[in-house]
Design a protein around this motif. Structure first.
Motif, mmCIF file in Angstrom:
data_model
loop_
_atom_site.group_PDB
_atom_site.id
_atom_site.type_symbol
_atom_site.label_atom_id
_atom_site.label_comp_id
_atom_site.label_asym_id
_atom_site.label_seq_id
_atom_site.Cartn_x
_atom_site.Cartn_y
_atom_site.Cartn_z
ATOM 1 N N LYS A 41 -3.648 13.797 -11.699
ATOM 2 C CA LYS A 41 -3.540 13.039 -12.948
ATOM 3 C C LYS A 41 -3.441 11.540 -12.662
ATOM 4 N N ARG A 42 -2.651 11.185 -11.627
ATOM 5 C CA ARG A 42 -2.535 9.767 -11.272
ATOM 6 C C ARG A 42 -3.868 9.213 -10.794
ATOM 7 N N MET A 43 -4.641 10.055 -10.112
ATOM 8 C CA MET A 43 -5.925 9.609 -9.588
ATOM 9 C C MET A 43 -6.993 9.559 -10.677
ATOM 10 N N GLU A 44 -6.846 10.384 -11.689
ATOM 11 C CA GLU A 44 -7.829 10.481 -12.761
ATOM 12 C C GLU A 44 -8.043 9.124 -13.415
ATOM 13 N N GLY A 45 -9.243 8.676 -13.392
ATOM 14 C CA GLY A 45 -9.535 7.391 -14.003
ATOM 15 C C GLY A 45 -9.102 6.207 -13.160
ATOM 16 N N GLY A 46 -8.324 6.433 -12.139
ATOM 17 C CA GLY A 46 -7.836 5.343 -11.312
ATOM 18 C C GLY A 46 -8.674 5.121 -10.073
ATOM 19 N N MET A 47 -9.417 6.115 -9.688
ATOM 20 C CA MET A 47 -10.208 6.007 -8.465
ATOM 21 C C MET A 47 -11.688 5.931 -8.824
ATOM 22 N N LEU A 48 -12.408 5.109 -8.120
ATOM 23 C CA LEU A 48 -13.843 5.010 -8.299
ATOM 24 C C LEU A 48 -14.535 5.646 -7.107
ATOM 25 N N THR A 49 -15.661 6.254 -7.359
ATOM 26 C CA THR A 49 -16.425 6.778 -6.234
ATOM 27 C C THR A 49 -17.078 5.607 -5.513
ATOM 28 N N ASN A 66 -7.525 -5.481 -6.041
ATOM 29 C CA ASN A 66 -6.237 -6.100 -6.340
ATOM 30 C C ASN A 66 -5.354 -5.149 -7.152
ATOM 31 N N THR A 67 -5.928 -4.521 -8.162
ATOM 32 C CA THR A 67 -5.182 -3.574 -8.991
ATOM 33 C C THR A 67 -4.652 -2.415 -8.155
ATOM 34 N N GLU A 68 -5.495 -1.861 -7.302
ATOM 35 C CA GLU A 68 -5.089 -0.740 -6.446
ATOM 36 C C GLU A 68 -3.993 -1.171 -5.464
ATOM 37 N N LEU A 69 -4.128 -2.384 -4.919
ATOM 38 C CA LEU A 69 -3.143 -2.895 -3.974
ATOM 39 C C LEU A 69 -1.788 -3.097 -4.645
ATOM 40 N N LEU A 70 -1.797 -3.682 -5.830
ATOM 41 C CA LEU A 70 -0.546 -3.884 -6.569
ATOM 42 C C LEU A 70 0.101 -2.553 -6.936
ATOM 43 N N SER A 71 -0.721 -1.590 -7.316
ATOM 44 C CA SER A 71 -0.208 -0.260 -7.666
ATOM 45 C C SER A 71 0.420 0.415 -6.449
ATOM 46 N N ALA A 72 -0.240 0.322 -5.302
ATOM 47 C CA ALA A 72 0.287 0.922 -4.076
ATOM 48 C C ALA A 72 1.582 0.250 -3.643
ATOM 49 N N ALA A 73 1.630 -1.071 -3.778
ATOM 50 C CA ALA A 73 2.839 -1.809 -3.402
ATOM 51 C C ALA A 73 4.002 -1.418 -4.318
ATOM 52 N N LYS A 74 3.727 -1.297 -5.604
ATOM 53 C CA LYS A 74 4.771 -0.890 -6.553
ATOM 54 C C LYS A 74 5.286 0.504 -6.216
ATOM 55 N N GLU A 75 4.375 1.410 -5.904
ATOM 56 C CA GLU A 75 4.748 2.780 -5.534
ATOM 57 C C GLU A 75 5.608 2.793 -4.273
ATOM 58 N N GLY A 77 7.599 0.425 -3.485
ATOM 59 C CA GLY A 77 8.813 -0.349 -3.724
ATOM 60 C C GLY A 77 8.750 -1.742 -3.128
ATOM 61 N N MET A 78 7.554 -2.247 -2.951
ATOM 62 C CA MET A 78 7.374 -3.570 -2.353
ATOM 63 C C MET A 78 6.940 -4.574 -3.411
ATOM 64 N N GLU A 79 7.263 -5.819 -3.165
ATOM 65 C CA GLU A 79 6.762 -6.893 -4.015
ATOM 66 C C GLU A 79 5.893 -7.780 -3.140
ATOM 67 N N LEU A 80 4.641 -7.905 -3.519
ATOM 68 C CA LEU A 80 3.715 -8.698 -2.736
ATOM 69 C C LEU A 80 3.808 -10.175 -3.110
ATOM 70 N N PRO A 81 3.604 -11.065 -2.147
ATOM 71 C CA PRO A 81 3.608 -12.493 -2.459
ATOM 72 C C PRO A 81 2.385 -12.845 -3.294
ATOM 73 N N ARG A 82 2.534 -13.807 -4.139
ATOM 74 C CA ARG A 82 1.416 -14.244 -4.996
ATOM 75 C C ARG A 82 0.809 -15.501 -4.462
#
Length: 82
Positions: A41-49, A66-75, A77-82
């Protein structure tokens, strides 16, 4: 050959233990299946072939990455520098 009350008691005990073992295994399988569905379900619509990703413009590719990286970092528990 007839079974005594003690024999029947031992058989019941063995059956109860086996059923408890099976119940535990079934519960574990149910949990694995729920986790797999959750992951899908998490992957549905979130992953592109790869095929679709290759067709995106460079800007869209970078935004998607960028969206995938931010999502992975949030998962994680990390905060990425901007």
């Amino acid at each position: 050959m007839s079974l005594t009350a003690e024999d029947l008691s031992q058989i019941r005990t063995i059956f109860r233990e086996e059923i408890q073992t099976l119940d535990g295994r079934v519960e574990a399988l149910e949990n694995y299946i729920k986790e797999i569905y959750s992951m899908l379900k998490r992957m549905e619509g979130g992953m592109l072939t790869d095929k679709i990703f290759k067709r995106l413009s460079l800007e869209d590719k970078l935004l998607r990455i960028n969206t995938e990286l931010l999502s992975a970092a949030k998962e994680a528990g990390m905060e990425l520098p901007r």
